[in-house]
Motif scaffolding. Sequence first.
Motif, PDB file in Angstrom:
ATOM      1  N   ILE A  21       0.838  -1.206   0.000  1.00  0.00           N
ATOM      2  CA  ILE A  21       0.000   0.000   0.000  1.00  0.00           C
ATOM      3  C   ILE A  21       0.870   1.252   0.000  1.00  0.00           C
ATOM      4  CG2 ILE A  21      -1.726   1.311   1.294  1.00  0.00           C
ATOM      5  CD1 ILE A  21      -2.819  -1.221   0.029  1.00  0.00           C
ATOM      6  N   ALA A  22       1.925   1.259   0.820  1.00  0.00           N
ATOM      7  CA  ALA A  22       2.804   2.425   0.904  1.00  0.00           C
ATOM      8  C   ALA A  22       3.478   2.707  -0.435  1.00  0.00           C
ATOM      9  CB  ALA A  22       3.852   2.209   1.995  1.00  0.00           C
ATOM     10  N   MET A  23       3.932   1.668  -1.111  1.00  0.00           N
ATOM     11  CA  MET A  23       4.608   1.850  -2.393  1.00  0.00           C
ATOM     12  C   MET A  23       3.634   2.228  -3.490  1.00  0.00           C
ATOM     13  SD  MET A  23       7.385  -1.249  -2.003  1.00  0.00           S
ATOM     14  CE  MET A  23       8.272  -0.914  -3.511  1.00  0.00           C
ATOM     15  N   GLU A  24       2.401   1.726  -3.408  1.00  0.00           N
ATOM     16  CA  GLU A  24       1.382   2.163  -4.366  1.00  0.00           C
ATOM     17  C   GLU A  24       1.077   3.648  -4.213  1.00  0.00           C
ATOM     18  OE1 GLU A  24      -1.250  -1.930  -5.095  1.00  0.00           O
ATOM     19  OE2 GLU A  24      -1.999  -0.374  -3.753  1.00  0.00           O
ATOM     20  N   LEU A  29      11.001   5.480   1.866  1.00  0.00           N
ATOM     21  CA  LEU A  29      11.403   4.284   2.607  1.00  0.00           C
ATOM     22  C   LEU A  29      10.856   4.273   4.033  1.00  0.00           C
ATOM     23  CD1 LEU A  29      13.058   1.672   2.697  1.00  0.00           C
ATOM     24  CD2 LEU A  29      15.049   3.042   3.364  1.00  0.00           C
ATOM     25  N   PHE A  30      10.893   5.436   4.694  1.00  0.00           N
ATOM     26  CA  PHE A  30      10.360   5.510   6.049  1.00  0.00           C
ATOM     27  C   PHE A  30       8.868   5.190   6.060  1.00  0.00           C
ATOM     28  CE2 PHE A  30       8.264   7.897   9.475  1.00  0.00           C
ATOM     29  CZ  PHE A  30       8.921   7.372  10.574  1.00  0.00           C
ATOM     30  N   GLY A  31       8.140   5.722   5.098  1.00  0.00           N
ATOM     31  CA  GLY A  31       6.709   5.452   5.009  1.00  0.00           C
ATOM     32  C   GLY A  31       6.408   3.990   4.758  1.00  0.00           C
ATOM     33  N   VAL A  32       7.247   3.339   3.956  1.00  0.00           N
ATOM     34  CA  VAL A  32       7.067   1.912   3.673  1.00  0.00           C
ATOM     35  C   VAL A  32       7.240   1.094   4.956  1.00  0.00           C
ATOM     36  CG1 VAL A  32       8.019  -0.081   2.435  1.00  0.00           C
ATOM     37  CG2 VAL A  32       7.759   2.106   1.258  1.00  0.00           C
ATOM     38  N   TYR A  33       8.309   1.400   5.709  1.00  0.00           N
ATOM     39  CA  TYR A  33       8.532   0.689   6.971  1.00  0.00           C
ATOM     40  C   TYR A  33       7.419   0.985   7.974  1.00  0.00           C
ATOM     41  CZ  TYR A  33      13.204  -1.118   5.943  1.00  0.00           C
ATOM     42  OH  TYR A  33      14.252  -1.823   5.427  1.00  0.00           O
ATOM     43  N   LEU A  34       7.012   2.244   8.054  1.00  0.00           N
ATOM     44  CA  LEU A  34       5.984   2.623   9.016  1.00  0.00           C
ATOM     45  C   LEU A  34       4.675   1.904   8.738  1.00  0.00           C
ATOM     46  CD1 LEU A  34       5.071   4.401  11.377  1.00  0.00           C
ATOM     47  CD2 LEU A  34       4.455   6.164   9.712  1.00  0.00           C
ATOM     48  N   LEU A  35       4.220   1.921   7.476  1.00  0.00           N
ATOM     49  CA  LEU A  35       2.953   1.269   7.143  1.00  0.00           C
ATOM     50  C   LEU A  35       3.052  -0.243   7.321  1.00  0.00           C
ATOM     51  CD1 LEU A  35       1.265   3.669   6.328  1.00  0.00           C
ATOM     52  CD2 LEU A  35       0.825   2.586   4.132  1.00  0.00           C
ATOM     53  N   PHE A  76      11.048  -4.455  -0.449  1.00  0.00           N
ATOM     54  CA  PHE A  76      11.447  -3.153  -1.000  1.00  0.00           C
ATOM     55  C   PHE A  76      12.585  -3.291  -2.008  1.00  0.00           C
ATOM     56  CE2 PHE A  76      13.672   0.923  -0.988  1.00  0.00           C
ATOM     57  CZ  PHE A  76      12.621   1.816  -1.133  1.00  0.00           C
ATOM     58  N   LEU A  77      13.455  -4.289  -1.798  1.00  0.00           N
ATOM     59  CA  LEU A  77      14.627  -4.466  -2.660  1.00  0.00           C
ATOM     60  C   LEU A  77      14.348  -5.338  -3.879  1.00  0.00           C
ATOM     61  CD1 LEU A  77      17.420  -4.928   0.051  1.00  0.00           C
ATOM     62  CD2 LEU A  77      16.895  -2.876  -1.296  1.00  0.00           C
ATOM     63  N   PHE A  78      13.117  -5.827  -4.012  1.00  0.00           N
ATOM     64  CA  PHE A  78      12.772  -6.629  -5.182  1.00  0.00           C
ATOM     65  C   PHE A  78      12.999  -5.806  -6.448  1.00  0.00           C
ATOM     66  CE2 PHE A  78       9.806 -10.467  -4.388  1.00  0.00           C
ATOM     67  CZ  PHE A  78      10.704 -10.974  -3.483  1.00  0.00           C
ATOM     68  N   PRO A  79      13.414  -6.460  -7.547  1.00  0.00           N
ATOM     69  CA  PRO A  79      13.564  -5.728  -8.814  1.00  0.00           C
ATOM     70  C   PRO A  79      12.264  -5.048  -9.230  1.00  0.00           C
ATOM     71  CG  PRO A  79      14.559  -7.908  -8.966  1.00  0.00           C
ATOM     72  CD  PRO A  79      13.821  -7.861  -7.662  1.00  0.00           C
ATOM     73  N   HIS A  80      12.367  -3.871  -9.815  1.00  0.00           N
ATOM     74  CA  HIS A  80      11.186  -3.081 -10.171  1.00  0.00           C
ATOM     75  C   HIS A  80      10.245  -3.839 -11.116  1.00  0.00           C
ATOM     76  CE1 HIS A  80       8.796   0.521 -10.809  1.00  0.00           C
ATOM     77  NE2 HIS A  80       8.851   0.285 -12.109  1.00  0.00           N
ATOM     78  N   TRP A  86       3.181  -6.833  -8.153  1.00  0.00           N
ATOM     79  CA  TRP A  86       2.836  -7.205  -6.786  1.00  0.00           C
ATOM     80  C   TRP A  86       1.540  -6.590  -6.297  1.00  0.00           C
ATOM     81  CZ3 TRP A  86       4.077 -10.468  -2.901  1.00  0.00           C
ATOM     82  CH2 TRP A  86       5.161 -11.327  -3.137  1.00  0.00           C
ATOM     83  N   HIS A  87       1.106  -5.487  -6.925  1.00  0.00           N
ATOM     84  CA  HIS A  87      -0.142  -4.888  -6.444  1.00  0.00           C
ATOM     85  C   HIS A  87      -1.307  -5.848  -6.608  1.00  0.00           C
ATOM     86  CE1 HIS A  87      -0.441  -4.081 -10.775  1.00  0.00           C
ATOM     87  NE2 HIS A  87      -1.742  -3.995 -10.591  1.00  0.00           N
TER      88      HIS A  87
END
Length: 201
Positions: A21-24, A29-35, A76-80, A86-87
């Motif tokens: 959800i954060a990456m969508e 990076l902080f937001g990704v970890y937080l969510l 997060f480190l998965f290839p783009h 992934w969504h």
Amino acid sequence: MAWEVFSIIGTIAFAISGAIIAMEEGYDLFGVYLLGIVTAFGGGAIRNLLIGLPVSTLWSQEMMFQVALFSITLFFLFPHRLLSHWHRWGNFTDAIGLSAFAIQGALHAVNLGLPLSAAIVAAVLTGCGGGIVRDLLAQRKPLVLRDEIYAAWAILAAIAIWFGLAVSDIALYIVFVVITALRVLSYTRKWQLPFRKLPIK
């Protein structure tokens, strides 16, 4: 054994769900970890608060925090080119987390000798609480409040466990698979609970 398994499964699934959800939403990076962390542990914290356990017990789960952080980092480190697909799996990881944590919450209430109503509340809050906080932080309508079936599956898991229909580890795993499958079917088949929408004047 089942308790630890469901803890790990739910933590990984919800941590990744929050990261998705954060990456969508384009969070850093902080937001990704937080969510991811909020999704994985928010429901358990709310559950503990309502059934009389100190919220501070959350900090004793150091291993689960490490599991969540590792899962988020790996995702997060998965290839783009892989992340672009992934969504589609966001609802699937959410279904896994819902099922695992709903069962864990119900087991928690049953082990404390609480009534059925408490088992249902514990299952719903553990299974849905983190997702609610996640969706609110992402400024989305919480899944549990939509017309599709979501929290009802957590209630079903609580009823099965409280009435002793899943007393062995194998039975608990069967409940986990069934609840996950029902949740997946409910969003792929677009099953809905009855709802009414009032006209806005």
